[in-house]
Design an enzyme around this catalytic site. Structure first.
Site, PDB file in Angstrom:
ATOM      1  N   ASP A 159     -13.357  -2.035   1.296  1.00 24.08           N
ATOM      2  CA  ASP A 159     -12.669  -1.489   2.468  1.00 24.08           C
ATOM      3  C   ASP A 159     -13.507  -0.622   3.406  1.00 24.08           C
ATOM      4  O   ASP A 159     -13.610  -0.889   4.592  1.00 24.08           O
ATOM      5  CB  ASP A 159     -11.458  -0.658   2.018  1.00 24.08           C
ATOM      6  CG  ASP A 159     -10.602  -1.375   0.987  1.00 24.08           C
ATOM      7  OD1 ASP A 159     -10.931  -2.496   0.585  1.00 24.08           O
ATOM      8  OD2 ASP A 159      -9.591  -0.792   0.586  1.00 24.08           O
ATOM      9  N   GLU A 389     -12.356   3.095 -12.091  1.00 21.45           N
ATOM     10  CA  GLU A 389     -12.427   2.102 -11.001  1.00 21.45           C
ATOM     11  C   GLU A 389     -13.869   1.989 -10.485  1.00 21.45           C
ATOM     12  O   GLU A 389     -14.390   0.906 -10.293  1.00 21.45           O
ATOM     13  CB  GLU A 389     -11.470   2.537  -9.880  1.00 21.45           C
ATOM     14  CG  GLU A 389     -11.348   1.549  -8.740  1.00 21.45           C
ATOM     15  CD  GLU A 389     -10.382   2.040  -7.656  1.00 21.45           C
ATOM     16  OE1 GLU A 389      -9.897   3.198  -7.751  1.00 21.45           O
ATOM     17  OE2 GLU A 389     -10.123   1.265  -6.713  1.00 21.45           O
TER      18      GLU A 389
HETATM   19  C1  DGY Z   1      -6.423  -0.324  -1.228  1.00 23.58           C
HETATM   20  O1  DGY Z   1      -5.217  -0.229  -0.962  1.00 23.58           O
HETATM   21  O2  DGY Z   1      -7.165   0.643  -1.383  1.00 23.58           O
HETATM   22  C2  DGY Z   1      -6.995  -1.642  -1.474  1.00 23.58           C
HETATM   23  O3  DGY Z   1      -8.374  -1.589  -1.549  1.00 23.58           O
HETATM   24  C3  DGY Z   1      -6.549  -2.676  -0.479  1.00 23.58           C
HETATM   25  O4  DGY Z   1      -6.830  -3.937  -1.055  1.00 23.58           O
END
Ligand code: DGY
Length: 420
Positions: A159, A389
């Site tokens: 992202d 994560e």
């Molecule tokens: C989030 O919501 O952080 C995700 O990366 C979107 O896929």
């Protein structure tokens, strides 16, 4: 460390919601495309039947037009934004209206090599994968330039990578958008994208909705259109793996189309080659500009097995320089650049799925020492710090969601010595 393998399986079981697996409780309470695909391979190491159900549930969300969405909202849950009421996909099950890195063909190829030989199942999967790949080519490269576009940073799966800072910064901020974020109620702000990022992410979505999700219009006139080397390289490998499945199934009818895609995207990788930094980088399709820096996605050249001798030499030098910086594998962004941030999501931290793809890539490049190093460092990272994560590249500390499914899956894959 058998206990930790059991812990990994328990994490995946606890994140199971019947026949699919969420990435992590509260933070990501639905089925995500590439999370689920990696997870299925992890599950395949100990429960083949359940792994295939995971894949079936992903296909269950596939659109008529072939797209496998980024998120499938099988069950309601209010702990995530933006949920189904924002996307309004008009599908059953409801989904988001964009896709994610198409790793699923590669995952199914690996399952085949690990013993999935049922031709009925494989033929069914193969048809669905072909449909998905066609959707990618027709909708994310409508002019057949040989460069795949992402129309939203979320499509890359990375992202807030600096790879598209210029494209994101070029969007006019609407100061009146009040985004009801939920992610930062679960996780520290310093580890997540900023409010300003979210504002822009949502503006892109609202614009796509204005276009009624008409992908051609979005490509031509949307707020964001970037070629991410991650998607490009992952798609090339996916096409090569799909070709191998086609050969296994004698699907001669598809050979020439698969060859066409492999050639088209292979041949155009040179457009991502940035002479200023001597590396593959992201390319802003709207402005025709390359980003002058390297991220972990650039390093997936080996995973796709592309590049001439000189390009591969340069990329290997970058890899060694960057790997020298950390004992845990690959940071998501070049640590020698000012935009690098060791805590912030995709702007620096280490991600185990990237390490996994890179170790495959270095094996492809006959750099088995590097490949093994990344693999053993990833195992060490998880054993010392837990199933997070993502991780701090300096000290290995875990960030983001805890008890994370794909981290558990990669641990199982590496510990069972699968594939590499
Ligand atoms: C989030 O919501 O952080 C995700 O990366 C979107 O896929």
């Amino acid at each position: 460390m058998k206990d930790l393998q059991n812990k990994a399986k328990n994490i995946i079981r606890n994140n199971s919601r019947g026949n699919f697996t969420i990435p992590c409780d509260t933070l990501y309470p639905f089925q995500w495309n590439w999370d689920s695909a990696f997870c299925a391979l992890g599950i395949f190491t100990y429960n083949k039947e359940r792994a295939l159900k995971e894949i079936d549930m992903l296909f269950n969300g596939q659109w008529e037009n072939g797209m496998i969405p980024q998120i499938i909202f099988h069950k309601n849950n209010s702990s995530y934004f933006p949920g189904p009421e924002i996307w309004q996909s008009n599908t059953n099950p409801p989904t988001s209206c964009i896709s994610q890195p198409p790793v699923i063909s590669t995952i199914i190829w690996y399952m085949l090599t690990l013993g999935l030989h049922d031709k009925n199942i494989l033929n069914d999967y193969f048809d669905k994968l072909m449909k998905y790949h066609k959707w990618y080519v027709n909708n994310r490269d409508p002019y057949k330039k040989g460069l795949l576009s992402i129309i939203h940073p979320w499509e890359s799966g990375r992202d807030n990578s600096p790879d598209w800072d210029d494209a994101i910064d070029a969007i006019d901020v609407n100061p009146f958008l009040n985004i009801p974020r939920k992610d930062n109620q679960h996780i520290d702000n310093e580890q997540r994208p900023t409010n300003d990022d979210y504002n822009r992410y949502m503006q892109i979505i609202y614009k796509c909705k204005d276009f009624d999700w008409d992908n051609k219009k979005i490509y031509d006139e949307g707020l964001f259109n970037v070629c991410d080397p991650g998607i490009q390289f992952i798609f090339i490998k996916a096409c090569k793996d799909l070709y191998k499945i086609a050969v296994y199934l004698n699907r001669e009818d598809t050979y020439s189309l698969l060859e066409e895609w492999i050639d088209l995207y292979n041949n155009n990788c040179d457009k991502l080659w940035n002479n200023k930094v001597n590396a593959y980088s992201s390319f802003n399709i709207k402005t025709g500009k390359l980003h002058d820096c390297i991220s972990c996605a650039s390093m997936l050249y080996g995973y796709a097995n592309v590049g001439n001798e000189d390009q591969r030499k340069y990329m290997l030098e970058h890899s060694k320089r960057i790997l020298h910086f950390t004992n845990y594998g690959f940071p998501s962004y070049d640590p020698h650049q000012k935009r690098f941030d060791n805590k912030k999501y995709w702007r620096g931290p280490i991600w185990c799925i990237i390490n996994f793809m890179l170790s495959i890539g270095f094996t492809n490049c006959n750099e088995s020492q590097l490949s093994n190093k990344i693999k053993s460092n990833t195992i060490k990272l998880i054993e010392q710090n837990g199933f997070f994560e993502y991780f701090d590249p300096h000290v290995g500390r875990g960030y983001g969601g805890e008890n994370f499914s794909w981290t558990a899956a990669i641990y199982l894959i590496f510990k069972n010595d699968l594939l590499i």
